[in-house]
Design a protein around this motif. Structure first.
Motif, PDB file in Angstrom:
ATOM      1  N   PRO A 255     -27.130 -43.767 -35.467  1.00 21.88           N
ATOM      2  CA  PRO A 255     -26.606 -43.337 -36.764  1.00 21.88           C
ATOM      3  C   PRO A 255     -25.110 -43.614 -36.874  1.00 21.88           C
ATOM      4  CG  PRO A 255     -27.950 -41.606 -35.768  1.00 21.88           C
ATOM      5  CD  PRO A 255     -27.694 -42.630 -34.708  1.00 21.88           C
ATOM      6  N   GLU A 256     -24.686 -44.114 -38.009  1.00 12.81           N
ATOM      7  CA  GLU A 256     -23.270 -44.353 -38.244  1.00 12.81           C
ATOM      8  C   GLU A 256     -22.639 -43.185 -38.989  1.00 12.81           C
ATOM      9  OE1 GLU A 256     -22.339 -48.094 -39.991  1.00 12.81           O
ATOM     10  OE2 GLU A 256     -23.742 -49.233 -38.739  1.00 12.81           O
ATOM     11  N   GLY A 257     -21.327 -43.093 -38.883  1.00 12.77           N
ATOM     12  CA  GLY A 257     -20.576 -42.058 -39.574  1.00 12.77           C
ATOM     13  C   GLY A 257     -19.093 -42.331 -39.429  1.00 12.77           C
ATOM     14  N   PRO A 258     -18.257 -41.532 -40.053  1.00 13.95           N
ATOM     15  CA  PRO A 258     -16.807 -41.730 -39.932  1.00 13.95           C
ATOM     16  C   PRO A 258     -16.356 -41.650 -38.479  1.00 13.95           C
ATOM     17  CG  PRO A 258     -17.325 -40.157 -41.675  1.00 13.95           C
ATOM     18  CD  PRO A 258     -18.598 -40.401 -40.936  1.00 13.95           C
ATOM     19  N   ILE A 259     -15.536 -42.606 -38.051  1.00 14.83           N
ATOM     20  CA  ILE A 259     -14.973 -42.589 -36.700  1.00 14.83           C
ATOM     21  C   ILE A 259     -13.683 -41.765 -36.741  1.00 14.83           C
ATOM     22  CG2 ILE A 259     -13.935 -43.989 -34.876  1.00 14.83           C
ATOM     23  CD1 ILE A 259     -15.910 -46.189 -35.535  1.00 14.83           C
ATOM     24  N   LEU A 260     -13.690 -40.654 -35.998  1.00 13.08           N
ATOM     25  CA  LEU A 260     -12.571 -39.716 -36.029  1.00 13.08           C
ATOM     26  C   LEU A 260     -11.484 -40.073 -35.022  1.00 13.08           C
ATOM     27  CD1 LEU A 260     -14.690 -36.424 -36.214  1.00 13.08           C
ATOM     28  CD2 LEU A 260     -13.868 -37.849 -38.107  1.00 13.08           C
ATOM     29  N   GLN A 261     -11.873 -40.652 -33.903  1.00 14.40           N
ATOM     30  CA  GLN A 261     -10.916 -41.036 -32.866  1.00 14.40           C
ATOM     31  C   GLN A 261     -11.389 -42.329 -32.221  1.00 14.40           C
ATOM     32  OE1 GLN A 261     -10.665 -37.924 -29.956  1.00 14.40           O
ATOM     33  NE2 GLN A 261      -9.976 -36.365 -31.393  1.00 14.40           N
ATOM     34  N   LYS A 262     -10.444 -43.129 -31.760  1.00 15.09           N
ATOM     35  CA  LYS A 262     -10.779 -44.299 -30.956  1.00 15.09           C
ATOM     36  C   LYS A 262      -9.633 -44.594 -30.001  1.00 15.09           C
ATOM     37  CE  LYS A 262     -11.212 -47.143 -34.580  1.00 15.09           C
ATOM     38  NZ  LYS A 262     -11.381 -48.414 -35.377  1.00 15.09           N
ATOM     39  N   SER A 263      -9.975 -45.010 -28.782  1.00 13.16           N
ATOM     40  CA  SER A 263      -8.953 -45.307 -27.780  1.00 13.16           C
ATOM     41  C   SER A 263      -9.554 -46.235 -26.733  1.00 13.16           C
ATOM     42  CB  SER A 263      -8.456 -44.026 -27.106  1.00 13.16           C
ATOM     43  OG  SER A 263      -9.520 -43.374 -26.432  1.00 13.16           O
ATOM     44  N   ILE A 264      -8.680 -46.954 -26.020  1.00 14.47           N
ATOM     45  CA  ILE A 264      -9.101 -47.835 -24.937  1.00 14.47           C
ATOM     46  C   ILE A 264      -8.517 -47.297 -23.633  1.00 14.47           C
ATOM     47  CG2 ILE A 264      -8.874 -50.141 -23.934  1.00 14.47           C
ATOM     48  CD1 ILE A 264      -8.907 -51.269 -26.760  1.00 14.47           C
ATOM     49  N   THR A 265      -9.382 -47.137 -22.641  1.00 14.57           N
ATOM     50  CA  THR A 265      -8.982 -46.599 -21.349  1.00 14.57           C
ATOM     51  C   THR A 265      -9.289 -47.601 -20.255  1.00 14.57           C
ATOM     52  OG1 THR A 265      -9.470 -44.345 -22.107  1.00 14.57           O
ATOM     53  CG2 THR A 265      -9.283 -44.700 -19.724  1.00 14.57           C
ATOM     54  N   ALA A 266      -8.281 -47.949 -19.464  1.00 11.63           N
ATOM     55  CA  ALA A 266      -8.503 -48.813 -18.309  1.00 11.63           C
ATOM     56  C   ALA A 266      -9.269 -48.038 -17.242  1.00 11.63           C
ATOM     57  CB  ALA A 266      -7.171 -49.306 -17.761  1.00 11.63           C
ATOM     58  N   MET A 267      -9.971 -48.749 -16.381  1.00  8.33           N
ATOM     59  CA  MET A 267     -10.785 -48.099 -15.353  1.00  8.33           C
ATOM     60  C   MET A 267     -10.226 -48.413 -13.975  1.00  8.33           C
ATOM     61  SD  MET A 267     -14.604 -48.664 -16.897  1.00  8.33           S
ATOM     62  CE  MET A 267     -15.350 -47.642 -15.647  1.00  8.33           C
ATOM     63  N   ARG A 268     -10.155 -47.376 -13.128  1.00  4.34           N
ATOM     64  CA  ARG A 268      -9.617 -47.558 -11.791  1.00  4.34           C
ATOM     65  C   ARG A 268     -10.188 -46.499 -10.858  1.00  4.34           C
ATOM     66  NH1 ARG A 268      -3.596 -45.339 -13.291  1.00  4.34           N
ATOM     67  NH2 ARG A 268      -4.242 -43.221 -13.793  1.00  4.34           N
ATOM     68  N   SER A 269     -10.079 -46.774  -9.578  1.00  8.62           N
ATOM     69  CA  SER A 269     -10.370 -45.811  -8.521  1.00  8.62           C
ATOM     70  C   SER A 269      -9.072 -45.599  -7.745  1.00  8.62           C
ATOM     71  CB  SER A 269     -11.452 -46.341  -7.591  1.00  8.62           C
ATOM     72  OG  SER A 269     -12.658 -46.568  -8.283  1.00  8.62           O
ATOM     73  N   PHE A 270      -8.815 -44.333  -7.365  1.00 10.43           N
ATOM     74  CA  PHE A 270      -7.547 -44.005  -6.702  1.00 10.43           C
ATOM     75  C   PHE A 270      -7.760 -42.784  -5.821  1.00 10.43           C
ATOM     76  CE2 PHE A 270      -3.647 -41.465  -6.590  1.00 10.43           C
ATOM     77  CZ  PHE A 270      -2.696 -42.401  -6.206  1.00 10.43           C
TER      78      PHE A 270
END
Length: 390
Positions: A255-270
């Motif tokens: 289902p689609e709807g208004p997108i309230l937030q969006k962000s890009i997160t890099a992935m890592r192990s530490f």
């Protein structure tokens, strides 16, 4: 000011430690450089392991979680045009996970600490950690326009990856790190989730994950370039990719709807070792980061705190130091198992930029084996619902 345990950071780790110490009759002060509003509204993933849920319930923090949390008894894998449900309840003797936002956990912990008269100083910026090798370590901080000092018996650095806690002992730490060649584009949408349980989808165009914050609010993720710009991801493209990657093997329409937030997160192990120096102890993101594929981040922090709280209780109530001396070793055994699981899930489900046709077939074979073997499914389910603390 003087206290028994000075705690840096009012995230889940710092707040839980303060709460558990309170139950043992041990005083603490929590220093947080952000405002209460910021901390309570900082959105993070919220998949809680069974062991985390049990702990919150057993220590009086789970009342609202029991009312509002979404209990899931399984997840679904989608790949190669088919879907497979992994039944946690059947594979682990009735265990489950609970979807309950990290910010909601934080709100519950703050409310509990303040109701019990706990000391949480918001907008208190720690500037230095001193004398950690002595019996009276100190934290210097700025609060309400003044430079102040907190003297304590022990310091718990629960102040995240960029906090000053780890920096105070960085010269003596061994660092283990891996960066992945992809990131996650995450969105929060005002739309009902397509399914009642999480869906992990491995598609030739990239990984995707269907999650949720509530029955009316979907949380969705797409594999992307970690250096990509959000301008390249208009809403229309996001929904098109979600339809392509998630609606496979007869899966329901997203289902689609208004997108309230969006962000890009890099992935890592530490991971850093050891997690202690003198009378300073690292916990949570100050000591380790995992890729989000295995849903381990906050749960690992909770595991650290359970071990640390027991060790501190042994010291203050019985004058025992063995728990403090072995804190790092005990925590790291669980942390590295979670790192292995998160790495394995990430490697199995994502498309690597330099992958060959041979690599592609190996991934599909791994998924086919895991979903077709009960022992393999039991191993996956056991790790997902959470290994025992300590």
């Amino acid at each position: 000011m003087r206290t028994q345990v000075g705690i840096l950071g009012a995230g889940p780790a710092g707040l839980l430690l303060s709460h558990l110490l309170h139950l043992e009759g041990i005083d603490s002060v929590v220093l947080e450089d952000r405002s209460r509003s910021y901390v309570e509204n900082r959105i993070r993933a919220g998949v809680l392991e069974q062991v985390t849920v049990d702990l919150l319930n057993d220590t009086g923090l789970g009342e609202r979680m029991q009312r509002e949390g979404l209990v899931h008894h399984g997840v679904e894998f989608a790949f190669a045009g088919r879907r497979h449900r992994i039944d946690f309840a059947d594979l682990t003797g009735g265990k489950a996970i609970t979807v309950y936002g990290q910010h909601e956990v934080v709100r519950d912990m703050i409310a509990a600490r303040l109701a019990a008269g706990g000391q949480i100083l918001f907008e208190a910026r720690a500037t230095a950690v001193e004398d950690i090798e002595s019996e009276r370590p100190r934290i210097r901080y700025e609060h309400e326009g003044e430079v102040r000092e907190l003297a304590c018996d022990f310091i718990a650095a629960c102040d995240g990856f960029h906090g000053i806690g780890r920096a105070a002992v960085s010269d003596g730490l061994r660092v283990y790190e891996r960066h992945y060649p992809f990131g996650w584009l995450g969105i929060l949408a005002d739309a009902p989730p397509a399914t009642e349980e999480l869906v992990y989808s491995r598609h030739e165009t990239g990984f995707s994950l269907l999650s949720m914050r509530s029955p009316q609010m979907a949380r969705l993720y797409l594999q992307c370039d970690p250096e990509d710009d959000l301008k390249n991801w208009p809403d229309e493209r996001i929904w098109a990719e979600l339809h392509t990657r998630l609606e496979v093997g007869g899966g329901p329409a997203v289902p689609e709807g208004p997108i309230l937030q969006k962000s890009i997160t890099a992935m890592r192990s530490f991971v850093v070792e050891p997690m202690q120096a003198g009378r300073l102890f690292l916990a949570g993101d100050a000591a380790h980061i995992v890729p989000p594929t295995g849903a381990k981040g906050m749960n690992l922090a909770v595991g650290d705190i359970v071990v640390l709280a027991r060790a501190l209780a042994g010291y203050f109530r019985q004058n025992r130091t063995d728990g403090l001396e072995t804190y790092s070793d005990v925590c790291l055994r669980r942390i590295w198992k979670a790192q292995r699981f998160s790495w394995w899930m990430t490697s199995m489900l994502h498309i690597f930029p330099d992958a060959t046709a041979f690599d592609d077939r190996l991934q599909l074979a791994e998924l086919d084996y895991v979903t077709g073997s009960r022992p393999a499914l039991q191993a996956l389910a056991e790790n997902y619902v959470g290994l025992p603390f300590g």
